[in-house]
Design an enzyme around this catalytic site. Structure first.
Site, PDB file in Angstrom:
ATOM      1  N   CYS A 189       0.860  -1.177   0.000  1.00 27.37           N
ATOM      2  CA  CYS A 189       0.000   0.000   0.000  1.00 27.37           C
ATOM      3  C   CYS A 189       0.897   1.228   0.000  1.00 27.37           C
ATOM      4  O   CYS A 189       2.122   1.121   0.104  1.00 27.37           O
ATOM      5  CB  CYS A 189      -0.942  -0.017   1.209  1.00 27.37           C
ATOM      6  SG  CYS A 189      -2.347   1.120   1.053  1.00 27.37           S
ATOM      7  N   CYS A 240      -0.199   4.258   1.853  1.00 21.64           N
ATOM      8  CA  CYS A 240      -0.620   5.221   2.872  1.00 21.64           C
ATOM      9  C   CYS A 240       0.460   5.505   3.907  1.00 21.64           C
ATOM     10  O   CYS A 240       0.532   6.613   4.447  1.00 21.64           O
ATOM     11  CB  CYS A 240      -1.907   4.758   3.546  1.00 21.64           C
ATOM     12  SG  CYS A 240      -1.780   3.180   4.409  1.00 21.64           S
ATOM     13  N   CYS A 295      -4.056   6.200   0.188  1.00 22.79           N
ATOM     14  CA  CYS A 295      -3.498   4.960  -0.366  1.00 22.79           C
ATOM     15  C   CYS A 295      -3.197   5.060  -1.859  1.00 22.79           C
ATOM     16  O   CYS A 295      -3.229   4.042  -2.566  1.00 22.79           O
ATOM     17  CB  CYS A 295      -4.461   3.796  -0.102  1.00 22.79           C
ATOM     18  SG  CYS A 295      -4.821   3.559   1.653  1.00 22.79           S
ATOM     19  N   LYS A 305     -12.334  -4.932   2.703  1.00 20.12           N
ATOM     20  CA  LYS A 305     -11.736  -4.049   3.704  1.00 20.12           C
ATOM     21  C   LYS A 305     -12.672  -2.874   3.938  1.00 20.12           C
ATOM     22  O   LYS A 305     -12.936  -2.081   3.035  1.00 20.12           O
ATOM     23  CB  LYS A 305     -10.368  -3.553   3.220  1.00 20.12           C
ATOM     24  CG  LYS A 305      -9.650  -2.640   4.214  1.00 20.12           C
ATOM     25  CD  LYS A 305      -8.294  -2.243   3.661  1.00 20.12           C
ATOM     26  CE  LYS A 305      -7.550  -1.315   4.612  1.00 20.12           C
ATOM     27  NZ  LYS A 305      -6.242  -0.897   4.078  1.00 20.12           N
ATOM     28  N   ARG A 346      -3.079   3.372  12.770  1.00 19.43           N
ATOM     29  CA  ARG A 346      -2.626   4.636  12.179  1.00 19.43           C
ATOM     30  C   ARG A 346      -1.647   5.348  13.095  1.00 19.43           C
ATOM     31  O   ARG A 346      -0.769   6.083  12.642  1.00 19.43           O
ATOM     32  CB  ARG A 346      -3.837   5.500  11.838  1.00 19.43           C
ATOM     33  CG  ARG A 346      -4.648   4.877  10.696  1.00 19.43           C
ATOM     34  CD  ARG A 346      -5.983   5.536  10.455  1.00 19.43           C
ATOM     35  NE  ARG A 346      -6.698   4.828   9.385  1.00 19.43           N
ATOM     36  CZ  ARG A 346      -7.934   5.079   9.025  1.00 19.43           C
ATOM     37  NH1 ARG A 346      -8.618   6.034   9.633  1.00 19.43           N
ATOM     38  NH2 ARG A 346      -8.498   4.373   8.061  1.00 19.43           N
ATOM     39  N   ARG A 351     -11.172   7.703   4.068  1.00 22.79           N
ATOM     40  CA  ARG A 351     -10.950   6.685   3.035  1.00 22.79           C
ATOM     41  C   ARG A 351     -12.244   6.014   2.585  1.00 22.79           C
ATOM     42  O   ARG A 351     -12.237   4.916   2.039  1.00 22.79           O
ATOM     43  CB  ARG A 351      -9.961   5.641   3.571  1.00 22.79           C
ATOM     44  CG  ARG A 351      -8.588   6.231   3.835  1.00 22.79           C
ATOM     45  CD  ARG A 351      -7.626   5.240   4.450  1.00 22.79           C
ATOM     46  NE  ARG A 351      -6.312   5.868   4.619  1.00 22.79           N
ATOM     47  CZ  ARG A 351      -5.458   5.566   5.583  1.00 22.79           C
ATOM     48  NH1 ARG A 351      -5.754   4.640   6.461  1.00 22.79           N
ATOM     49  NH2 ARG A 351      -4.292   6.190   5.660  1.00 22.79           N
ATOM     50  N   GLU A 359     -16.963  -7.539  -4.177  1.00 24.79           N
ATOM     51  CA  GLU A 359     -15.534  -7.219  -4.107  1.00 24.79           C
ATOM     52  C   GLU A 359     -14.691  -8.488  -4.170  1.00 24.79           C
ATOM     53  O   GLU A 359     -13.703  -8.563  -4.913  1.00 24.79           O
ATOM     54  CB  GLU A 359     -15.241  -6.459  -2.797  1.00 24.79           C
ATOM     55  CG  GLU A 359     -15.725  -5.018  -2.780  1.00 24.79           C
ATOM     56  CD  GLU A 359     -14.741  -4.076  -3.459  1.00 24.79           C
ATOM     57  OE1 GLU A 359     -13.696  -4.557  -3.947  1.00 24.79           O
ATOM     58  OE2 GLU A 359     -15.004  -2.873  -3.493  1.00 24.79           O
ATOM     59  N   LYS A 383     -11.382  -7.699   6.609  1.00 26.48           N
ATOM     60  CA  LYS A 383     -10.820  -6.775   7.594  1.00 26.48           C
ATOM     61  C   LYS A 383     -11.827  -5.668   7.887  1.00 26.48           C
ATOM     62  O   LYS A 383     -12.333  -5.061   6.936  1.00 26.48           O
ATOM     63  CB  LYS A 383      -9.523  -6.179   7.031  1.00 26.48           C
ATOM     64  CG  LYS A 383      -8.836  -5.162   7.936  1.00 26.48           C
ATOM     65  CD  LYS A 383      -7.632  -4.542   7.242  1.00 26.48           C
ATOM     66  CE  LYS A 383      -6.971  -3.521   8.158  1.00 26.48           C
ATOM     67  NZ  LYS A 383      -5.852  -2.816   7.511  1.00 26.48           N
ATOM     68  N   SER A 391      -6.051  -3.558  14.878  1.00 26.24           N
ATOM     69  CA  SER A 391      -5.444  -2.877  16.019  1.00 26.24           C
ATOM     70  C   SER A 391      -6.453  -2.457  17.085  1.00 26.24           C
ATOM     71  O   SER A 391      -6.197  -2.597  18.279  1.00 26.24           O
ATOM     72  CB  SER A 391      -4.684  -1.647  15.524  1.00 26.24           C
ATOM     73  OG  SER A 391      -5.557  -0.751  14.840  1.00 26.24           O
ATOM     74  N   TYR A 417      -2.153  -9.297  16.230  1.00 25.98           N
ATOM     75  CA  TYR A 417      -1.110  -8.797  17.116  1.00 25.98           C
ATOM     76  C   TYR A 417      -0.986  -9.658  18.371  1.00 25.98           C
ATOM     77  O   TYR A 417      -0.014  -9.523  19.121  1.00 25.98           O
ATOM     78  CB  TYR A 417      -1.414  -7.344  17.499  1.00 25.98           C
ATOM     79  CG  TYR A 417      -1.541  -6.441  16.295  1.00 25.98           C
ATOM     80  CD1 TYR A 417      -0.420  -5.915  15.673  1.00 25.98           C
ATOM     81  CD2 TYR A 417      -2.798  -6.146  15.756  1.00 25.98           C
ATOM     82  CE1 TYR A 417      -0.537  -5.106  14.556  1.00 25.98           C
ATOM     83  CE2 TYR A 417      -2.923  -5.344  14.634  1.00 25.98           C
ATOM     84  CZ  TYR A 417      -1.798  -4.832  14.034  1.00 25.98           C
ATOM     85  OH  TYR A 417      -1.910  -4.039  12.921  1.00 25.98           O
TER      86      TYR A 417
END
Length: 321
Positions: free
Chosen positions: A119, A121, A129, A194, A204, A216, A232, A247, A273, A312
């Site tokens: 990406c 971004c 992006c 997404k 971010r 976005r 999609e 996501k 996150s 994570y």
């Protein structure tokens, strides 16, 4: 007394519960995101993500060794460059931070499966992006730079390209670019579904990639839409995607299930996150049992249809398992 089914017979002790368990979480299901930063001596904890660090390359080898020892099979690199510009040129520079991280990973832990987030971004000074024209992202001009980025990551040794930009036609463009560069063997994990989610805030913060104007929503999906997710995903399958990502994960388990039922490609769920930060905050306050909650959470994603989880929590989960 009227006869009835005794479901509890198969819950009587831990042994029989394990024997009849339908969904089994294992370390091979895990992919760990890593934030690599230009500079030296950097091991900076992300304030909103306890236990997650921005790492410079001099700290990366030690981290990769630990990951390999824990049995985690794969990592995905996200870059934090020292310089940003309006076209995100550091994303496709041959000695960019992600390209350097990939080479280091393949030199130090060659069996680790390395994925590269593809990406712009994190590399653009405006935080979007792609290329900006008239205060909007120019889809087709952005594709050209995304192809350059993917090819540069493959040249560095990435095992898989994971484009996350949500530009129309990005899978077809990247597939063509990889093939022309001699990387027909490199698979594409498409961020096919997404959403424009509020759960990305801590990322971010970690990747220094917040948009400097607007949002976005013109390229990421409306969280209210489900049928659009299948459109999609279908487009990306037709364009040559090898795996599909949904996501975020927790609020979109219904989408994971629908994508799983509609397509026979491997499905990856990104436990993002904000989802991680909420669990960590509650655990640090003593409100939940972190281990039990995380294991239940990831088992739920797998039960919904995910084959792998980008999370994570991966290092903790590997230790618990």
């Amino acid at each position: 007394m009227e006869r009835f089914v005794r479901h509890r017979r198969l819950r009587r002790n831990g042994t029989i519960r394990r024997m009849v368990r339908e969904t089994v979480l294992q370390t091979d299901d895990l992919i760990l995101p890593l934030f690599v930063a230009e500079g030296e001596g950097i091991k900076r904890e992300v304030p909103s993500m306890p236990g997650v660090y921005q790492l410079s390359l001099d700290h990366l080898a030690e981290e990769l060794h630990e990951i390999k020892q824990l049995g985690i099979p794969s990592v995905m690199f996200f870059g934090i460059p020292a310089h940003k510009d309006d076209v995100g040129s550091e994303a496709y520079r041959e000695d960019g931070i992600v390209q350097q991280a990939i080479r280091l990973a393949k030199e130090t832990e060659p069996e680790l499966y390395v994925m590269a987030d593809t990406c712009l971004c994190e590399y653009t000074d405006h935080g979007h992006c792609g290329v900006i024209r008239d205060h909007d992202v120019d889809n087709d001009e952005s594709l050209k730079l995304l192809v350059k980025t993917a090819v540069s990551q493959a040249k560095a040794g990435a095992d898989m390209i994971a484009p996350s930009n949500m530009m129309d036609g990005f899978v077809a463009a990247i597939r063509e670019g990889l093939d022309e560069a001699g990387f027909e063997h490199i698979p594409i994990l498409s961020y096919a579904v997404k959403y424009a989610s509020a759960f990305y805030g801590p990322f971010r913060d970690a990747a220094d990639s917040a948009p400097q104007f607007g949002d976005r929503k013109t390229y990421q999906m409306d969280p209210a839409n489900a049928r659009e997710a299948l459109r999609e995903a279908r487009s990306d399958v037709e364009q040559g995607a090898d795996l599909l990502m949904v996501k975020p994960a927790l609020n979109y388990m219904d989408i994971i299930r629908q994508v799983r039922d509609a397509f026979d490609l491997p499905i990856v769920a990104y436990n993002v996150s904000g989802e991680y930060a909420m669990v960590k905050a509650a655990a640090l306050n003593g409100w939940i049992d972190e281990q039990q909650v995380v294991l239940e959470l990831l088992t739920g994603l797998k039960r919904a249809g995910a084959d792998m989880m980008l999370t994570y929590h991966a290092k903790d989960v590997a230790k618990w398992l």
